[in-house]
Design an enzyme around this catalytic site. Structure first.
Site, short mmCIF file in Angstrom:
data_model
loop_
_atom_site.label_atom_id
_atom_site.label_comp_id
_atom_site.label_asym_id
_atom_site.label_seq_id
_atom_site.Cartn_x
_atom_site.Cartn_y
_atom_site.Cartn_z
N LYS A 113 48.82 55.34 53.70
CA LYS A 113 49.08 55.40 55.14
C LYS A 113 47.85 54.86 55.85
O LYS A 113 46.76 55.41 55.73
CB LYS A 113 49.36 56.84 55.57
N LYS B 162 52.91 52.88 54.58
CA LYS B 162 53.16 53.02 56.01
C LYS B 162 52.02 52.41 56.80
O LYS B 162 50.87 52.71 56.48
CB LYS B 162 53.25 54.51 56.32
C1 PBG Z 1 51.55 62.37 61.71
C2 PBG Z 1 52.57 61.29 61.58
C3 PBG Z 1 52.51 60.07 62.27
C4 PBG Z 1 53.67 59.37 61.94
C5 PBG Z 1 54.40 60.15 61.04
N1 PBG Z 1 53.69 61.34 60.82
C6 PBG Z 1 51.52 59.58 63.25
C7 PBG Z 1 50.08 59.63 62.97
O1 PBG Z 1 49.62 59.62 61.82
O2 PBG Z 1 49.36 59.70 63.95
C8 PBG Z 1 54.01 58.03 62.50
C9 PBG Z 1 55.43 57.59 62.45
C10 PBG Z 1 55.78 56.48 63.36
O3 PBG Z 1 54.93 55.87 64.07
O4 PBG Z 1 56.98 56.15 63.41
N2 PBG Z 1 51.27 63.18 60.66
#
Ligand code: PBG
Length: 315
Positions: A178, A236
């Site tokens: 991520k 991601k």
């Molecule tokens: C937070 C989380 C995020 C997303 C999923 N879980 C945002 C972040 O890490 O700040 C993002 C998903 C998206 O942008 O569609 N744990």
């Protein structure tokens, strides 16, 4: 006859945003066509999707400010409306696949995925909270847990805690690679979960999310997740990281998932609303390219629209 890749709704997961209350359906302004919904409307939405042939969902909670604290205690409280909602969804639709979000940020007054102390996110203490949250979510009935926090060692901590309580069948979809991405903006608007501005609070998530410049590091993360017992590995965002998806697919045997994140969907939606792109052509091509790169599973805000087109024989 010679088409190499075919994308069906079986491969898609649809993210849904849950708020407390009744009869609530508020559109997320930076993610048109997506809503914050109370449980009654979420149940209706799931029913509609299942009828069309889409049965995989990821549920995210918008937590009222008064429930947030430094250590995210509400995340594993038996009173938590998110956990209660999951039980109701699984009772009503036992055949749907329901995935959770495991991270502190919706529950944390600092807006970080881990506990913040003296200006830093403390990894190891966060693991204890993630383990408690995981057991509470498994108990509520989630089929798959989705750790989106990126703390080191969390897959092992979760697996040990889950097995210890008898939840050996609950799967873990690790957010393996991520990235600290600019494309999560609309999601943070939806949940009001961005890092809070404050003296002793890190301004961004770069100490735990990955550097967009790194691909080899994703292999290290993947290796650790595999050893620790992940059942799926996720990359991601998706579109800007197709090379990472491809590499993980080639080098590992676990199913690979990709999160086509909010900002990526919002860009396409905005261009289509301006008449610059044609939605019914650009959207399926986008999802197909993520699948072609190697993603077995795609989490996308377009899941329902794609399913509709698929059902009507238009993709
Ligand atoms: C937070 C989380 C995020 C997303 C999923 N879980 C945002 C972040 O890490 O700040 C993002 C998903 C998206 O942008 O569609 N744990």
């Amino acid at each position: 006859m010679v088409q190499e890749t075919r994308l069906t709704p079986d491969h898609l997961m649809y993210p849904l945003f849950l708020v407390k209350g009744k009869n609530i359906k508020e559109e997320i302004s930076s993610l048109p066509g997506n809503y914050r919904m109370s449980l009654d409307n979420i149940l209706r939405e799931i029913e509609e999707c299942i009828k069309m042939g889409l049965r995989n969902f990821v549920l995210f909670p918008a937590i009222p400010q008064m429930r947030k604290d430094k250590t995210a205690t509400y995340s594993y409280s038996p009173k938590n409306f998110y956990l209660k909602a999951a039980s109701k969804i699984k009772r009503k639709f036992p055949d749907c696949v329901l995935m959770s979000d495991v991270a502190l940020d919706p529950y944390n007054i600092d807006g970080h995925d881990g506990i913040v102390r003296n200006g830093k996110v403390v990894n190891d203490e966060t693991l204890e909270v993630l383990a408690k949250m995981s057991v509470a979510q498994a108990y509520a009935g989630f089929d798959i847990l989705g750790p989106s926090d990126m703390m080191d060692g969390r897959i092992a901590a979760m697996r040990v805690a889950l097995d210890g309580k008898g939840f050996t069948d609950t799967s873990i979809m690790s957010y393996t690679a991520k990235y600290a991405s600019a494309f999560y903006g609309p999601f943070r608007d939806a949940l009001d979960s961005a890092p809070v501005d404050g003296d002793d609070i890190p301004k961004d998530k770069k100490t735990y999310q990955m550097n967009p410049a790194n691909k080899r590091e994703a292999l290290i993360e993947a290796e650790m997740d595999m050893q620790e017992g992940a059942d799926f590995m996720m990359v991601k965002p998706a579109l800007h990281y197709l090379d990472v998806i491809h590499t993980l697919k080639e080098q590992f045997e676990l199913p690979i998932a990709a999160y086509h994140v909010s900002g990526e969907c919002a860009m396409l939606t905005a261009a289509c609303q301006n008449g610059w792109l044609e939605y019914e052509k650009a959207m399926p091509e986008t999802l197909l390219s993520i699948h072609r790169a190697g993603a077995d599973v795609i989490l996308t805000y377009f899941a329902k629209d794609y399913t509709k087109m698929y059902r009507e024989g238009r993709v």
